[in-house]
Design an enzyme around this catalytic site. Structure first.
Site, PDB file in Angstrom:
ATOM      1  N   ASP A 178      -4.202   4.025  28.147  1.00 40.43           N
ATOM      2  CA  ASP A 178      -4.132   2.844  27.291  1.00 40.43           C
ATOM      3  C   ASP A 178      -5.577   2.439  26.977  1.00 40.43           C
ATOM      4  OD1 ASP A 178      -4.036   0.306  26.286  1.00 40.43           O
ATOM      5  OD2 ASP A 178      -2.478  -0.390  27.678  1.00 40.43           O
ATOM      6  N   ILE A 179      -5.927   2.378  25.707  1.00 43.86           N
ATOM      7  CA  ILE A 179      -7.346   2.154  25.370  1.00 43.86           C
ATOM      8  C   ILE A 179      -7.828   0.746  25.701  1.00 43.86           C
ATOM      9  CG2 ILE A 179      -7.509   3.953  23.603  1.00 43.86           C
ATOM     10  CD1 ILE A 179      -7.203   1.778  21.478  1.00 43.86           C
ATOM     11  N   HIS A 184     -11.570   8.691   2.704  1.00 47.92           N
ATOM     12  CA  HIS A 184     -11.007  10.031   2.455  1.00 47.92           C
ATOM     13  C   HIS A 184     -10.992  10.387   0.973  1.00 47.92           C
ATOM     14  CE1 HIS A 184      -7.152   7.912   1.726  1.00 47.92           C
ATOM     15  NE2 HIS A 184      -6.763   9.000   1.117  1.00 47.92           N
ATOM     16  N   LYS A 226     -11.500  14.363  -1.595  1.00 44.05           N
ATOM     17  CA  LYS A 226     -10.587  14.932  -2.598  1.00 44.05           C
ATOM     18  C   LYS A 226     -11.392  15.785  -3.586  1.00 44.05           C
ATOM     19  CE  LYS A 226      -7.331  11.056  -2.414  1.00 44.05           C
ATOM     20  NZ  LYS A 226      -5.979  11.497  -2.067  1.00 44.05           N
ATOM     21  N   GLU A 231       0.631   3.129  -6.884  1.00 41.62           N
ATOM     22  CA  GLU A 231       1.548   3.795  -5.955  1.00 41.62           C
ATOM     23  C   GLU A 231       2.961   3.288  -6.201  1.00 41.62           C
ATOM     24  OE1 GLU A 231       0.268   3.105  -1.926  1.00 41.62           O
ATOM     25  OE2 GLU A 231      -1.703   3.936  -2.293  1.00 41.62           O
ATOM     26  N   ASP A 233      -7.751  -2.962   1.316  1.00 38.69           N
ATOM     27  CA  ASP A 233      -7.131  -1.682   1.670  1.00 38.69           C
ATOM     28  C   ASP A 233      -7.558  -0.557   0.723  1.00 38.69           C
ATOM     29  OD1 ASP A 233      -5.183  -0.091   3.168  1.00 38.69           O
ATOM     30  OD2 ASP A 233      -4.019  -0.082   1.315  1.00 38.69           O
ATOM     31  N   HIS A 283     -11.892   2.875  -1.605  1.00 36.30           N
ATOM     32  CA  HIS A 283     -11.661   4.056  -2.440  1.00 36.30           C
ATOM     33  C   HIS A 283     -12.038   3.836  -3.903  1.00 36.30           C
ATOM     34  CE1 HIS A 283      -9.718   5.214   1.163  1.00 36.30           C
ATOM     35  NE2 HIS A 283      -8.526   4.715   0.908  1.00 36.30           N
ATOM     36  N   LYS A 312       0.695  -1.485  -5.193  1.00 32.24           N
ATOM     37  CA  LYS A 312       1.845  -0.806  -4.588  1.00 32.24           C
ATOM     38  C   LYS A 312       3.086  -1.170  -5.393  1.00 32.24           C
ATOM     39  CE  LYS A 312      -0.053  -0.034  -0.089  1.00 32.24           C
ATOM     40  NZ  LYS A 312      -0.460   1.355  -0.140  1.00 32.24           N
TER      41      LYS A 312
HETATM   42  C1  BG6 Z   1      -5.220   4.438   2.444  1.00 31.00           C
HETATM   43  C2  BG6 Z   1      -4.580   3.087   2.304  1.00 31.00           C
HETATM   44  O1  BG6 Z   1      -6.570   4.326   2.765  1.00 31.00           O
HETATM   45  O2  BG6 Z   1      -5.087   5.143   1.223  1.00 31.00           O
HETATM   46  C3  BG6 Z   1      -3.117   3.208   1.894  1.00 31.00           C
HETATM   47  O3  BG6 Z   1      -4.668   2.398   3.544  1.00 31.00           O
HETATM   48  C4  BG6 Z   1      -2.997   4.057   0.646  1.00 31.00           C
HETATM   49  O4  BG6 Z   1      -2.533   1.942   1.682  1.00 31.00           O
HETATM   50  C5  BG6 Z   1      -3.746   5.369   0.826  1.00 31.00           C
HETATM   51  O5  BG6 Z   1      -1.628   4.295   0.418  1.00 31.00           O
HETATM   52  C6  BG6 Z   1      -3.769   6.167  -0.461  1.00 31.00           C
HETATM   53  O6  BG6 Z   1      -4.311   7.427  -0.178  1.00 31.00           O
HETATM   54  P1  BG6 Z   1      -3.859   8.694  -0.989  1.00 31.00           P
HETATM   55  O7  BG6 Z   1      -4.726   9.797  -0.499  1.00 31.00           O
HETATM   56  O8  BG6 Z   1      -2.400   8.892  -0.663  1.00 31.00           O
HETATM   57  O9  BG6 Z   1      -4.071   8.350  -2.415  1.00 31.00           O
END
Ligand code: BG6
Length: 502
Positions: free
Chosen positions: A88-89, A179, A183, A217, A236, A241, A341
């Site tokens: 458990d951290i 992330h 891509k 999304e 978020d 991003h 979303k």
């Molecule tokens: C994440 C968010 O960083 O990126 C999410 O927390 C989002 O809410 C997601 O859905 C989208 O990533 P991708 O790669 O599916 O476009």
């Protein structure tokens, strides 16, 4: 390049991100022979699992994710790398036993990469504990830490986190992940801009009318209510991003692809963004929340009916922003960013709208269609690079239509690489060019902080939009001109005759 074997230690290994992205990405790296021989993956988890159980769980998560691409023999090889550390951290014992486990040098390579895929409030305590048990000491190998977004909750908390992390690690050891930079289509923005000489002369305020960056999304917040209600779309998606994609479109050419050159240029753009004061928030930003509606014909809940969401929440599930970059290249060109979303379609795209040609030349023709040129970069799911041109229709009349020049990102037989595959490998290679330097995070927070503060004060009302729509109507007010509107399709739009050719 020869890569040294390493032990990847995952905090949050049984969580969503790990299931859906991290473990499948590691498996694919291994299947493609990219993981150095001898490397190990050590999952930290609270659940009372042993090695065999973790391996079978990992198999389930990877198989579910990869479907027909799953290869049992490749997994058997990969599973030999998988280890489980129960703990458990929030408990010191988790770290003292971890330190002991990692001392088994015959089992675990001594280059250690710690991946923090945990809630941001846990970053600090986990770093403290790792330090306390000397897990950052680079006596027998390197130490690197991958920190998932969001890095902080606002400018102040990001600074606090940075101070804390800076106590134990130097900048070369910190991998702040976004992330989107992993891509291929996002990396292609750089190649498109800087490997094609004809673009540079037109990539500026003289030719570009405005830029749009959209991430939409169809999914709602699912089971992430607890995290999401404290974050909202601005934190978020937008602060991270979307602002990263924005920097790649707007930055000056870096001297080279090396990490610091690239990051210097990104920071310069963020610094050049005209500050949005608390007073001007409403003319620069818009927020809204999804109400119930239909997605692909199915009735779905509104945000307030989602699990773990307080009935009076005003957290935004849609955020849009208008930015100006006050430098020589971009002065006066609006950049419109939006994310949401439960929108009509899932899509990430960058749409660059050029100015109208002078009308004079066509004055005495019957030409009805004079759309401006657009450059369209489809990030996902459609991966495309398109330049829209107006051409003459065949026939006696001087009629026109829109046609596209295509430079597809990926051919049918070329495999997609997941963003995390690329980034997880970069950590092993020690390549930080696709990770964020702290000043990038800091200046991104500086841009959105006043908006978040203002929104935090306005707790009585939030606009709504029906799930399955393209978002709130009121968002139109962000546009500078009547002729500007959100572009939601990457296909040629209907011809518009528009007299507003300024
Ligand atoms: C994440 C968010 O960083 O990126 C999410 O927390 C989002 O809410 C997601 O859905 C989208 O990533 P991708 O790669 O599916 O476009």
């Amino acid at each position: 390049m020869a890569v040294e074997p390493c032990t990847y230690v995952f905090f949050g290994a049984t969580g969503n991100l790990s299931r859906l992205r991290l473990m499948p990405a590691l498996y694919r790296l291994d299947a493609g022979n990219h993981l150095p021989p001898g490397s190990r993956v050590l999952a930290i988890g609270r659940r009372p699992w042993d090695q065999a159980k973790w391996r079978s769980e990992a198999k389930t998560m990877i198989e579910a994710n990869l479907g027909a691409d799953f290869d049992d023999a490749a997994f058997q090889r990969f599973s030999q790398r998988l280890h489980y550390h129960r703990g458990d951290i929030t408990d010191a014992e988790c770290f003292s036993t971890l330190a002991e486990t990692l001392k088994q040098t015959d089992q675990f390579p001594q280059n250690l990469a710690f991946y923090l895929s945990i809630s941001p409030s846990e970053f600090g305590p986990v770093l403290d504990a790792l330090n306390q048990y000397q897990l950052f000491a680079e006596n027998y190998g390197w130490r690197r830490v991958v920190v998932e977004k969001p890095f902080g909750y606002d400018l102040e908390s990001a600074n606090v986190l940075q101070k804390r992390i800076g106590r134990y690690l130097n900048e070369e050891q910190i991998y702040r992940i976004d992330h989107y930079l992993g891509k291929g289509t996002v990396q292609n923005i750089l190649v498109f801009r800087f490997a094609n000489v004809m673009l540079e002369p037109i990539w500026n305020r003289n030719y570009i009318d405005h830029v749009q960056i959209t991430h939409s999304e169809q999914i709602g917040i699912g089971e992430r209510g607890e995290y999401y209600d404290g974050a909202g779309a601005m934190r978020d998606m937008l602060q991270s991003h979307l602002l990263q994609m924005f920097t790649l479109v707007a930055m000056e050419p870096p001297v080279c692809m090396e990490a610091e050159s690239l990051r210097d240029e990104k920071v310069k753009v963020l610094k050049a963004v005209r500050p949005i004061t608390k007073e001007s928030v409403h003319s620069h930003a818009f927020r809204a929340q999804y109400a119930k509606g239909r997605i692909n014909g199915d009735l779905v809940n509104g945000y307030l009916q989602e699990p773990n969401i307080p009935a009076n929440s005003v957290t935004e599930t849609y955020a849009a922003l208008k930015l100006y970059v006050d430098n020589w290249r971009w002065r006066g060109v609006p950049f419109y960013l939006r994310t949401g979303k439960r929108l009509e379609k899932a899509q990430s795209a960058i749409s660059i709208c050029f100015k109208h040609p002078p009308l004079e030349f066509f004055r005495d023709t019957r030409m009805q269609c004079l759309n401006p040129n657009w450059v369209l970069l489809g990030i996902q799911p459609e991966e495309c690079l398109r330049i829209e041109m107006t051409i003459k229709e065949p026939g006696l009349e001087m009629n026109t239509r829109i046609s596209s020049l295509e430079a597809s990102f990926r051919q049918k037989d070329e495999k997609a690489v997941d963003a995390y595959e690329d980034l997880l490998l970069d950590v092993l290679l020690g390549d930080r060019s696709l990770f964020l330097r702290f000043d990038e995070v800091e200046y991104a927070w500086r841009i959105v902080d006043p908006i978040l503060q203002r929104w935090a004060d306005e707790r009585d009302y939030i606009a709504t939009y029906p799930a399955g729509s393209w978002g709130p109507e009121g968002c139109r007010r962000l546009f500078d001109k009547e002729s500007q509107s959100w572009r939601s399709s990457l296909l040629p739009e209907e011809c518009k005759f528009n007299a507003d050719y300024d």
